[in-house]
Design an enzyme around this catalytic site. Structure first.
Site, short mmCIF file in Angstrom:
data_model
loop_
_atom_site.label_atom_id
_atom_site.label_comp_id
_atom_site.label_asym_id
_atom_site.label_seq_id
_atom_site.Cartn_x
_atom_site.Cartn_y
_atom_site.Cartn_z
N LYS A 58 -8.52 -0.50 -9.02
CA LYS A 58 -9.14 -1.18 -7.86
C LYS A 58 -10.23 -0.31 -7.24
O LYS A 58 -9.98 0.87 -6.93
CB LYS A 58 -8.05 -1.46 -6.81
CG LYS A 58 -8.60 -2.02 -5.50
CD LYS A 58 -7.46 -2.45 -4.59
CE LYS A 58 -7.95 -2.99 -3.27
NZ LYS A 58 -8.40 -1.96 -2.34
N TYR A 62 -2.41 5.60 -4.14
CA TYR A 62 -3.46 6.58 -3.90
C TYR A 62 -3.00 7.86 -4.56
O TYR A 62 -1.86 8.29 -4.34
CB TYR A 62 -3.62 6.85 -2.40
CG TYR A 62 -4.42 5.83 -1.65
CD1 TYR A 62 -5.67 5.44 -2.07
CD2 TYR A 62 -3.93 5.28 -0.46
CE1 TYR A 62 -6.42 4.52 -1.36
CE2 TYR A 62 -4.68 4.36 0.27
CZ TYR A 62 -5.92 3.99 -0.19
OH TYR A 62 -6.66 3.09 0.52
N SER A 89 0.83 -1.21 0.00
CA SER A 89 0.00 0.00 0.00
C SER A 89 0.86 1.26 0.00
O SER A 89 1.96 1.27 0.56
CB SER A 89 -0.87 -0.01 1.26
OG SER A 89 -1.42 1.27 1.49
N HIS A 126 -13.77 -1.69 -1.19
CA HIS A 126 -12.74 -1.37 -0.19
C HIS A 126 -13.01 -2.13 1.12
O HIS A 126 -12.79 -1.62 2.22
CB HIS A 126 -12.71 0.14 0.06
CG HIS A 126 -11.33 0.68 0.31
ND1 HIS A 126 -10.60 1.33 -0.64
CD2 HIS A 126 -10.56 0.69 1.42
CE1 HIS A 126 -9.44 1.73 -0.13
NE2 HIS A 126 -9.39 1.34 1.13
N THR A 147 -5.93 2.72 -6.81
CA THR A 147 -7.18 2.63 -6.06
C THR A 147 -8.03 3.86 -6.35
O THR A 147 -7.58 4.99 -6.18
CB THR A 147 -6.88 2.50 -4.55
OG1 THR A 147 -6.13 1.31 -4.37
CG2 THR A 147 -8.16 2.43 -3.73
C1 LIG Z 1 -6.97 -2.42 7.52
C2 LIG Z 1 -7.20 -2.20 6.06
C3 LIG Z 1 -6.44 -1.27 5.38
C4 LIG Z 1 -6.63 -1.10 4.01
N1 LIG Z 1 -5.81 -0.22 3.33
C5 LIG Z 1 -5.93 -0.12 1.98
C6 LIG Z 1 -5.01 0.67 1.26
O1 LIG Z 1 -4.10 1.27 1.81
N2 LIG Z 1 -5.19 0.75 -0.08
C7 LIG Z 1 -6.20 0.08 -0.74
O2 LIG Z 1 -6.32 0.17 -1.95
N3 LIG Z 1 -7.06 -0.69 -0.06
C8 LIG Z 1 -6.94 -0.83 1.28
N4 LIG Z 1 -7.79 -1.64 1.96
C9 LIG Z 1 -8.80 -2.43 1.22
C10 LIG Z 1 -8.21 -3.78 0.83
O3 LIG Z 1 -7.20 -3.64 -0.13
C11 LIG Z 1 -9.29 -4.71 0.26
O4 LIG Z 1 -9.97 -4.05 -0.77
C12 LIG Z 1 -10.27 -5.20 1.31
O5 LIG Z 1 -9.61 -5.44 2.53
C13 LIG Z 1 -10.96 -6.48 0.85
O6 LIG Z 1 -11.90 -6.92 1.78
P1 LIG Z 1 -11.58 -8.04 2.89
O7 LIG Z 1 -10.76 -7.38 3.94
O8 LIG Z 1 -12.93 -8.41 3.37
O9 LIG Z 1 -10.84 -9.17 2.22
C14 LIG Z 1 -7.63 -1.83 3.32
C15 LIG Z 1 -8.40 -2.76 4.03
C16 LIG Z 1 -8.19 -2.97 5.37
C17 LIG Z 1 -9.00 -4.01 6.09
#
Ligand SMILES: Cc1cc2nc3c(=O)[nH]c(=O)nc-3n(C[C@H](O)[C@H](O)[C@H](O)COP(=O)(O)O)c2cc1C
Length: 379
Positions: free
Chosen positions: A252, A130, A107, A276, A156
């Site tokens: 994404k 981002y 990330s 997300h 994203t």
């Molecule tokens: C704690 C956390 C931090 C996340 N940070 C980012 C991020 O920095 N960039 C991003 O594109 N998605 C981020 N996401 C979304 C994840 O990439 C992903 O889309 C999502 O976790 C998928 O769902 P799941 O946790 O149910 O598998 C984050 C999700 C979580 C749980």
């Protein structure tokens, strides 16, 4: 780790080991968490079609993601502050993914920087971007990802503004955490976590600290980031980024058929059907409910990846049945990381691999490419 038999076991262990503010940051979603719950509930509702006597010896779980071989139809999703679930979390998760033969995504909001991870692993990983208001910084980040030989850029597109997560506010979840008595007492009961984070390479946003002039202090840095999400973001910016990034581009955060059609026209290699993880628009449909419509509309023009609520190999199977080429795992591997560092992430991947394998056997499927709608039970 052997007694961790499912992702929920890893989750319960992570809950005990990781300070509450960081565990809940990972576990929770936006507002009333309706979309967060829908992601799981709608996956669980899809029944699998049991088949018998089909000779399912010699099953193969390997596939290709963006044309590259992967041992499983799975990749690790970008997770901000991954290194706060366990010290050096990004490096450990990347190593576990690479040992398992699947892609890892770093990330923008990671603790370890692109360069830290690149120096600690021996194969390329994906970098998630981002787009911030400071476009000069974004240009530099893309150059850094290119220099680190990242094999794909995951742009994203569902976070021009941050959805509110009530739990983070209640817990004083900032970087570093607010120095409240409750947080200090909580951390005091998690010595292994504290030690791992103390020994970790970094304690703040590794991709940003030291790259923005006058932002050396952690609090200034957090404020800078807060003001940097850009509500003006548009398809024009996607074009700009596609011009700067010479490698494979993944968009994404697509949850709408019309947006998916636009995404396919950008020339991106793949899109991720995603809300997300229920952390942005609360009230949005679950990602699995939108997957078949999007796959039908653009699946022949662009590779379809999927995330949201994947906690088992059965879930991976369900997503493949509805048109995904592969899934991204978010919380499932983050629970593993909090529960047991690199071994915990490896265990999370192994659990999902074994579940997918048995699911294929019991549905009468030998290769992941064969999985289709006919493998879901008629309702
Ligand atoms: C704690 C956390 C931090 C996340 N940070 C980012 C991020 O920095 N960039 C991003 O594109 N998605 C981020 N996401 C979304 C994840 O990439 C992903 O889309 C999502 O976790 C998928 O769902 P799941 O946790 O149910 O598998 C984050 C999700 C979580 C749980």
């Amino acid at each position: 780790m052997k007694t961790m038999t499912c992702i929920e076991d890893l989750r319960q262990t992570a809950r005990r080991k990781v300070p509450r503010a960081f565990f809940e940051y990972a576990d929770g979603g936006a507002y009333a968490e309706q979309t967060l719950r829908a992601n799981r509930a709608d996956l669980a509702r899809l029944n699998l079609r049991q088949r018998i006597l089909l000779d399912v010896a010699g099953r193969k779980l390997d596939t290709a993601i963006l044309g590259e071989p992967a041992s499983l139809p799975l990749a690790l999703a970008p997770i901000g502050l991954c290194g706060m679930q366990h010290g050096d979390g990004e490096i450990l998760a990347c190593r576990a993914a690479q040992a398992a033969g699947i892609p890892f995504t770093l990330s923008t909001m990671s603790i370890c920087s692109i360069e830290d991870v690149a120096a600690a692993v021996d194969r390329p990983f994906w970098f998630q971007l981002y787009v911030m208001k400071d476009r000069g910084f974004i240009r530099e980040l893309i150059e850094r990802a290119t220099a680190a030989k990242c094999s794909a850029l995951v742009l994203t597109v569902d976070l021009q503004i941050l959805g509110q997560r009530h739990r983070d506010i209640k817990n004083g979840m900032t970087v570093p955490p607010e120095l409240r008595l409750s947080n200090l007492l909580d951390i005091a009961t998690k010595p292994a976590w504290a030690l791992s984070v103390m020994r970790g390479k970094r304690k703040t946003f590794g991709n940003i600290a030291g790259h923005i002039k006058g932002m050396e202090n952690v609090n200034e840095l957090s404020q800078w980031i807060g003001g940097q999400f850009d509500p003006t973001l548009s398809w024009k910016d996607v074009e700009w980024i596609a011009g700067l990034w010479k490698g494979k581009l993944i968009l994404k955060g697509i949850l709408d058929v019309e947006d998916a059609r636009m995404a396919a026209r950008t020339g991106a290699a793949a899109l991720v059907v995603s809300n997300h993880g229920g952390r942005q628009l609360d009230g949005a449909p679950s990602s699995i409910s939108m997957l078949p419509k999007i796959a039908e509309a653009v699946g022949s023009d662009i590779e379809i990846l999927f995330d949201g609520g994947v906690r088992s190999g059965q879930d991976v199977f369900r997503a493949l049945a509805l048109g995904a080429r592969a899934c991204l795992s978010g919380r499932a591997y983050i629970y593993g990381l909090g529960a047991g560092g690199e071994a915990g992430v490896a265990r999370a991947i192994e659990i999902m691999r074994n579940e997918l394998d048995v699911t294929m056997a019991l549905t009468g499927v030998k290769t992941v490419g064969e999985i289709g709608r006919e493998n879901l039970a008629a309702m």
